[in-house]
Scaffold this motif. Sequence first.
Motif, short mmCIF file in Angstrom:
data_model
loop_
_atom_site.label_atom_id
_atom_site.label_comp_id
_atom_site.label_asym_id
_atom_site.label_seq_id
_atom_site.Cartn_x
_atom_site.Cartn_y
_atom_site.Cartn_z
N TRP A 189 0.81 -1.21 0.00
CA TRP A 189 0.00 0.00 0.00
C TRP A 189 0.85 1.27 0.00
N ARG A 190 2.03 1.23 0.61
CA ARG A 190 2.88 2.42 0.61
C ARG A 190 3.31 2.78 -0.81
N GLY A 191 3.76 1.77 -1.56
CA GLY A 191 4.16 2.01 -2.93
C GLY A 191 3.00 2.45 -3.80
N LEU A 192 1.83 1.85 -3.59
CA LEU A 192 0.65 2.24 -4.35
C LEU A 192 0.25 3.67 -4.03
N ARG A 193 0.38 4.05 -2.77
CA ARG A 193 0.04 5.42 -2.38
C ARG A 193 0.98 6.41 -3.04
N LYS A 194 2.28 6.10 -3.08
CA LYS A 194 3.24 6.99 -3.72
C LYS A 194 2.98 7.10 -5.22
N THR A 195 2.58 6.00 -5.83
CA THR A 195 2.37 6.00 -7.29
C THR A 195 1.08 6.69 -7.68
N GLY A 197 -1.41 8.17 -5.31
CA GLY A 197 -2.02 9.16 -4.45
C GLY A 197 -3.48 8.82 -4.19
N ASN A 198 -4.37 9.76 -4.45
CA ASN A 198 -5.81 9.52 -4.30
C ASN A 198 -6.49 9.19 -5.62
N ARG A 199 -5.70 8.96 -6.67
CA ARG A 199 -6.28 8.68 -7.99
C ARG A 199 -6.78 7.24 -8.08
N ASN A 200 -7.71 7.02 -8.99
CA ASN A 200 -8.19 5.67 -9.27
C ASN A 200 -7.08 4.84 -9.91
N PHE A 201 -7.13 3.54 -9.66
CA PHE A 201 -6.21 2.64 -10.35
C PHE A 201 -6.85 1.27 -10.51
N CYS A 202 -6.32 0.51 -11.46
CA CYS A 202 -6.78 -0.86 -11.70
C CYS A 202 -5.58 -1.69 -12.11
N LEU A 203 -5.32 -2.75 -11.37
CA LEU A 203 -4.15 -3.59 -11.59
C LEU A 203 -4.58 -5.04 -11.81
N VAL A 204 -3.81 -5.74 -12.62
CA VAL A 204 -3.96 -7.19 -12.74
C VAL A 204 -2.80 -7.84 -12.00
N LEU A 205 -3.14 -8.72 -11.06
CA LEU A 205 -2.14 -9.42 -10.27
C LEU A 205 -2.12 -10.89 -10.66
N GLY A 206 -0.96 -11.51 -10.52
CA GLY A 206 -0.83 -12.92 -10.82
C GLY A 206 -0.36 -13.71 -9.62
N LEU A 207 -0.90 -14.91 -9.46
CA LEU A 207 -0.45 -15.83 -8.41
C LEU A 207 0.39 -16.91 -9.08
N ARG A 208 1.63 -17.05 -8.65
CA ARG A 208 2.52 -18.08 -9.20
C ARG A 208 2.38 -19.37 -8.41
N GLU A 209 2.21 -20.47 -9.13
CA GLU A 209 2.15 -21.80 -8.53
C GLU A 209 1.25 -21.83 -7.29
N PRO A 210 0.00 -21.41 -7.41
CA PRO A 210 -0.87 -21.39 -6.23
C PRO A 210 -1.15 -22.77 -5.65
N SER A 211 -1.01 -23.83 -6.46
CA SER A 211 -1.24 -25.17 -5.91
C SER A 211 -0.17 -25.56 -4.90
N THR A 212 0.98 -24.89 -4.97
CA THR A 212 2.07 -25.15 -4.04
C THR A 212 2.20 -24.07 -2.98
N PHE A 213 2.11 -22.80 -3.41
CA PHE A 213 2.39 -21.68 -2.50
C PHE A 213 1.14 -20.96 -2.03
N GLY A 214 -0.03 -21.41 -2.42
CA GLY A 214 -1.24 -20.74 -1.99
C GLY A 214 -1.30 -19.31 -2.51
N ALA A 215 -1.61 -18.38 -1.63
CA ALA A 215 -1.77 -16.98 -2.03
C ALA A 215 -0.56 -16.13 -1.70
N ASP A 216 0.60 -16.75 -1.49
CA ASP A 216 1.76 -16.01 -1.02
C ASP A 216 2.61 -15.40 -2.12
N HIS A 217 2.67 -16.04 -3.29
CA HIS A 217 3.52 -15.53 -4.37
C HIS A 217 2.65 -14.74 -5.35
N VAL A 218 2.49 -13.45 -5.05
CA VAL A 218 1.65 -12.58 -5.85
C VAL A 218 2.53 -11.50 -6.47
N HIS A 219 2.33 -11.23 -7.75
CA HIS A 219 3.13 -10.22 -8.42
C HIS A 219 2.24 -9.37 -9.31
#
Length: 259
Positions: A189-195, A197-219
């Motif tokens: 959230w700190r990096g998102l706030r710096k990038t 501010g109060n503007r709208n944003f929409c991001l696509v996130l990916g989960l790598r190998e969720p069958s092994t790592f669950g929800a921990d490897h997000v990029h």
Amino acid sequence: MRDVVINLLATAIAAAAGWTSQYIVRYRRILRKRSFFGVSPGAQVMLFVAKHFSSQRPQSVHRNDVATLVELATTIRESGGLPALVTSEDGHREAGRVTEYCVGGPSANPRTAAHLRIALPGVRFTPAEPDSLLPFSVGDRAFRRRPGAEQFALLARVRPSASAAPVFILAGQTALDNLGAARYLMANWRGLRKTYGNRNFCLVLGLREPSTFGADHVHLVADVSVPAFTAIAGAPEPDHEHRDEPDTAVAALDPSHHD
């Protein structure tokens, strides 16, 4: 004796200055956090959660969505807000007056579907079907999951006007992806706030190998803010059925996540 008194006073002043400095740093940090997450002290924050895809009970919530709610509620409480849970069966509330967090895709969460139609016309989700790849598209780019190998989630913040309360949308292809989006939001959230501010944003996130790592490897896969908030010429209105994502969690989840 005089020197002892002077030294004691100097030590006390230094300690007080150090404590005051730390207090100011902590206070500024909490102010920044409240501003980003849209939390005011003592104010209610609505958590709209999706219905469990495979459950027959109308108010059943997937366990990964419960974990997502815990992540969000913890941050809201730490910021001085009052999290309030709203299920898909009780989602008829006014928008813009209080901060909202919508968890789950539009097929499972009617509140998400409404916000996508109004604020994110460039986003299209395919209605959820058992054993489908649950693709969604932003503009002319499609994101199709590879179950257990790579899955995606949409993370957006929508503020209809400068004075309106923000809406956060965490819409994954599965409930596990919703959790991944929440963990990414909490960790970055700190990096998102710096990038943004109060503007709208929409991001696509990916989960790598969720069958092994669950929800921990997000990029971060892509910043799709421009196409997401741009209407697609000639595109039909989305037809979302009110159903939840299938259960794809196959691993234990670690509640901690760091950059």
